[in-house]
Design a protein around this motif. Structure first.
Motif, PDB file in Angstrom:
ATOM      1  N   VAL A 194       3.367  11.893   5.769  1.00  0.00           N
ATOM      2  CA  VAL A 194       3.143  10.073   5.710  1.00  0.00           C
ATOM      3  C   VAL A 194       2.077  10.707   7.108  1.00  0.00           C
ATOM      4  O   VAL A 194       0.614  10.308   7.051  1.00  0.00           O
ATOM      5  N   ALA A 195       2.245  11.437   8.136  1.00  0.00           N
ATOM      6  CA  ALA A 195       1.231  11.240   9.230  1.00  0.00           C
ATOM      7  C   ALA A 195      -0.065  12.500   8.751  1.00  0.00           C
ATOM      8  O   ALA A 195      -0.893  11.821   8.725  1.00  0.00           O
ATOM      9  N   GLN A 196       0.466  13.417   7.607  1.00  0.00           N
ATOM     10  CA  GLN A 196      -1.056  14.326   7.647  1.00  0.00           C
ATOM     11  C   GLN A 196      -1.847  13.073   6.583  1.00  0.00           C
ATOM     12  O   GLN A 196      -3.076  13.570   6.712  1.00  0.00           O
ATOM     13  N   THR A 197      -1.427  11.783   5.852  1.00  0.00           N
ATOM     14  CA  THR A 197      -2.071  10.907   4.996  1.00  0.00           C
ATOM     15  C   THR A 197      -2.752  10.480   5.778  1.00  0.00           C
ATOM     16  O   THR A 197      -4.465   9.707   5.226  1.00  0.00           O
ATOM     17  N   ALA A 198      -1.859   9.560   6.629  1.00  0.00           N
ATOM     18  CA  ALA A 198      -2.579   9.300   7.633  1.00  0.00           C
ATOM     19  C   ALA A 198      -4.169   9.729   8.488  1.00  0.00           C
ATOM     20  O   ALA A 198      -4.852   9.316   8.691  1.00  0.00           O
ATOM     21  N   CYS A 199      -3.586  10.580   8.696  1.00  0.00           N
ATOM     22  CA  CYS A 199      -4.640  11.733   9.217  1.00  0.00           C
ATOM     23  C   CYS A 199      -5.742  11.927   8.716  1.00  0.00           C
ATOM     24  O   CYS A 199      -7.099  11.784   9.057  1.00  0.00           O
ATOM     25  N   MET A 200      -5.937  12.269   7.432  1.00  0.00           N
ATOM     26  CA  MET A 200      -6.597  12.772   6.240  1.00  0.00           C
ATOM     27  C   MET A 200      -7.397  11.287   6.018  1.00  0.00           C
ATOM     28  O   MET A 200      -8.609  11.000   6.261  1.00  0.00           O
ATOM     29  N   SER A 201      -6.823  10.877   6.135  1.00  0.00           N
ATOM     30  CA  SER A 201      -7.255   8.741   5.151  1.00  0.00           C
ATOM     31  C   SER A 201      -8.170   7.965   6.686  1.00  0.00           C
ATOM     32  O   SER A 201      -9.520   7.690   6.119  1.00  0.00           O
ATOM     33  N   ALA A 202      -7.828   8.597   7.886  1.00  0.00           N
ATOM     34  CA  ALA A 202      -8.888   8.665   9.416  1.00  0.00           C
ATOM     35  C   ALA A 202      -9.888   9.195   9.178  1.00  0.00           C
ATOM     36  O   ALA A 202     -10.760   8.822   9.331  1.00  0.00           O
ATOM     37  N   CYS A 203      -9.661  10.446   8.691  1.00  0.00           N
ATOM     38  CA  CYS A 203     -10.689  11.219   8.837  1.00  0.00           C
ATOM     39  C   CYS A 203     -12.131  10.580   8.169  1.00  0.00           C
ATOM     40  O   CYS A 203     -13.050  11.315   8.124  1.00  0.00           O
ATOM     41  N   LYS A 204     -11.307  10.412   7.319  1.00  0.00           N
ATOM     42  CA  LYS A 204     -11.922  10.217   5.916  1.00  0.00           C
ATOM     43  C   LYS A 204     -12.975   8.929   5.400  1.00  0.00           C
ATOM     44  O   LYS A 204     -14.135   8.930   5.805  1.00  0.00           O
TER      45      LYS A 204
END
Length: 692
Positions: free
Chosen positions: A542-552
């Protein structure tokens, strides 16, 4: 005047030589080109200067070699001395190996002797086992199912007569030890047969009862006639005693009471079991069915009661929906603080929480869930009690009541509690911190569902392994709520990024950059860092997906800002300033704000921006156009339409803004080059549209 120019030329040549010595070979070309762009004979003087510098370096290299030559010779001499010692050492190693081989052969011989001894021991053990199989008691156990009494008598003779005569032998001791086991086996088989017999009686109880009642009537009629006849003939003693049994007589066998005590004990056990089971069967036969009080059918009445039960459950669900909403409204969505051991015990007495790491921590400490979790768990149990009160009065079996409770609880979880969670997640005042806590809460509630199933099992005494037992759907309920909260986290995170992007105020016509990143972007990165620190308690994905989504999302927003149709003109200085901001984004991605990413996975979110900016910063159009379409292209992620749109914004159409003044001269040639690149990019774009 000539002397000044000569001094400037010499100084410039010194600078160029220092730059050649200190920089990478890829940048030597532009440096050398500047020599030819100056005075006509400057390159000759530069070559002379270069030869002098080369001769100086050659002398320095020669000095260094002379300085280290003697050390090299000494090292070779030492190696030659060591060679003789090495040969001696090899000889010693060979002798040692030979001695080890001799010792190995001795060990092998000893091992073979041990193996022979082991084989003898194994053969002896096998012989003992075969003898055990030959004892009469084992053979006797084969026919236990058909000759229990004869087997018991044979065992009695073995114990009292034969075994004492040969008790000095080991196989006799083994036989004596096995006889009690055989006796217990006979008892177990007899009990199993008795249970099977009782079960067959239960299946055919109607026919057996009918036959027994007819025989009892015939027996009563016969006894009555016999007694009348006997009284008329003068007989005074009845044939049977008052309890209906034949008077006991001496059988003449002369057996002692001690010999029969054990058999009498086993017989009493079997008789008591038989009488107890027959009484239970009689009660089951005489007990009326639950859907018949005074012989009248009550099916319609029970149908009405079931409808009332359903309405009652609906009323309970509405009531508990208000209870859940109130709990969520009063929650502070923060981990539960526990100051003392009493506080900790108070929490785990209301909610089944166990964590070894947290238990090891010193007080004061915090539990990961918020205060709403134990309150929700208690209220679910209260709902089960309330639903049970009505179901108990329906006179249904325990299995049916268990099924009713589980179905009602499933409705509470999947409809009422799930709806309250979904509404809570969508509320505008619920921020990122609250959403993170909701995900943690649903995880702990999901883990507690098995304790709710055990709670229902303890109430109804129905095993959860029953074939038709309904399972609680808490797993899907809390998983759906968790997914909804995760999606809301991604949405709110992107919304906050958009709010920061709206604060951007680029001066697109600036001649050169400020030399530092924009303030709005640094504030955005600080916000993301603090936000991802809150995500440490979340599951890793969940944390990784949120971080990747924010950067994209940040990368996409910056690209859209650069290609905005309302932005008509942009300078190279503005692109340099924009490049500084993208560099800060890349540094943030490489700092691993959330653990678990492999390599530069997170930095790839900004790869499109990076390749586009590198193309314009280096002005490397020849490489881009030559390698376009190749998998190994340096600018593989740069779309021709994107490059064309940005290049159009940099064209000097008004001839008033000298956008390319940083190229120093030949502005007209540069302008022609831009026109040529624009035409080639347009042809690539048109080709792509035709293929599509």
């Amino acid at each position: 005047m000539a002397e000044n120019e000569s001094l400037e030329c010499i100084t410039e040549h010194e600078r160029i030589l220092q730059e050649i010595e200190s920089t990478d070979t890829a940048c030597v070309g532009p440096t050398l080109r500047s020599v030819y762009d100056d005075q006509p004979n400057a390159h000759k003087r530069f070559m002379e200067k270069l030869d002098i510098r080369i001769r100086n370096h050659d002398r320095e290299i020669e000095k260094m070699c002379n300085f280290h030559h003697q050390g090299f010779v000494d090292a070779i001499t030492e190696l030659l001395k060591v060679r003789a010692d090495a040969e001696k050492l090899m000889g010693q190693v060979t002798d040692t190996n030979r001695r080890l081989q001799d010792a190995g052969r001795e060990v092998t011989a000893q091992t073979e002797e041990v193996i022979r001894c082991r084989i003898q021991q194994r053969n002896m053990a096998t012989t003992v086992e075969k003898l055990q199989l030959c004892i009469p008691g084992e053979k006797m156990s084969v026919d236990l199912s058909s000759r229990y009494y004869a087997a018991l008598k044979t065992m009695e003779q073995l114990e009292e007569v034969y075994i004492p005569r040969v008790s000095q032998y080991r196989f006799c001791q083994i036989m004596a030890e096995n006889l009690p086991k055989l006796r217990e086996e006979i008892k177990d088989i007899s009990m199993s047969d008795l249970k099977d017999f009782l079960e067959s009686i239960r299946k055919h109880s109607d026919k057996i009862g009918e036959t027994a009642m007819k025989q009892a009537q015939q027996h009563r009629t016969f006894n009555s006639a016999v007694q009348k006849q006997a009284s008329g003939m003068g007989y005074g003693k009845p044939l049977y005693s008052l309890n209906g049994q034949i008077p006991s007589q001496n059988n003449g066998l002369g057996l002692e009471d001690d010999d029969q005590s054990e058999e009498e004990g086993d017989r009493e056990t079997f008789e008591n079991y038989y009488r107890k089971q027959r009484k239970k069967q009689a009660r089951l036969v005489l007990q009326p069915q639950s859907n018949m009080g005074y012989g009248f059918p009550v099916n319609r009445l029970f149908d009405l009661l079931f409808e009332i039960r359903d309405q009652y459950n609906e009323t309970l669900l509405k009531k508990w929906a208000l209870v859940f909403r109130e709990i969520f409204d009063l929650d502070n969505y923060s981990p539960i603080p526990v100051e003392t051991e009493e506080d900790y015990r108070s929490v785990i007495s209301r909610f089944p929480f166990h964590d070894v790491e947290i238990e090891k921590q010193d007080f004061p400490k915090k539990l990961p869930m918020s205060q709403s979790v134990p309150q929700i768990y208690i209220q679910v149990k209260e709902f089960i009690y309330a639903s049970l009160k009505f179901s108990e009065s329906l006179h249904r079996s325990s299995t049916e009541i268990d099924d009713m409770l589980r179905k009602s609880t499933n409705l509470l979880l999947t409809r009422t509690l799930s709806g309250c969670l979904q509404n809570l997640i969508k509320k505008p005042h619920i921020g990122l911190t609250e959403l993170v806590q909701i995900i943690i809460n649903t995880t702990h509630l999901e883990q507690a569902c098995k304790y709710l199933e055990d709670f229902i099992t303890n109430i109804t005494n129905v095993s959860p392994e029953t074939a038709h037992t309904t399972r609680l759907y808490g797993l899907s309920t809390f998983k759906d709520a968790r997914h909804a909260a995760e999606g809301e986290i991604y949405t709110k995170l992107n919304q906050k990024i958009d709010e920061f992007i709206q604060l951007a105020d680029y001066e697109w016509g600036m001649p050169e950059s400020d030399g530092r990143a924009s303030g709005y972007l640094m504030d955005l990165i600080n916000f993301l860092r603090s936000t991802f620190q809150v995500f440490t308690h979340l599951p890793g994905k969940v944390a990784q997906t949120a971080c990747m989504s924010a950067c994209k999302h940040l990368s996409t927003s910056l690209m859209q800002m650069l290609l905005d149709s309302e932005l008509k003109q942009i300078t190279m200085g503005a692109i340099q300033q924009f490049n500084l901001d993208v560099i800060q984004c890349e540094l943030f991605a490489s700092s691993e704000p959330v653990p678990g990413f492999q390599g530069d996975t997170l930095q790839l979110a900004f790869i499109d921006l990076r390749q586009l900016l590198d193309l314009f910063m280096v002005w490397d159009w020849s490489t881009y156009l030559a390698d376009y379409g190749q998998p190994s292209s340096k600018y593989l992620r740069v779309n021709p339409s994107t490059a064309l749109a940005l290049l159009e914004k940099m064209k000097d159409t008004s001839k008033k803004n000298h956008i390319f003044s940083q190229f120093r001269k030949n502005d007209r040639d540069k302008q022609k080059l831009i026109e040529t690149v624009v035409k080639q990019l347009r042809s690539l774009v048109n080709g792509m549209s035709q293929h599509s």
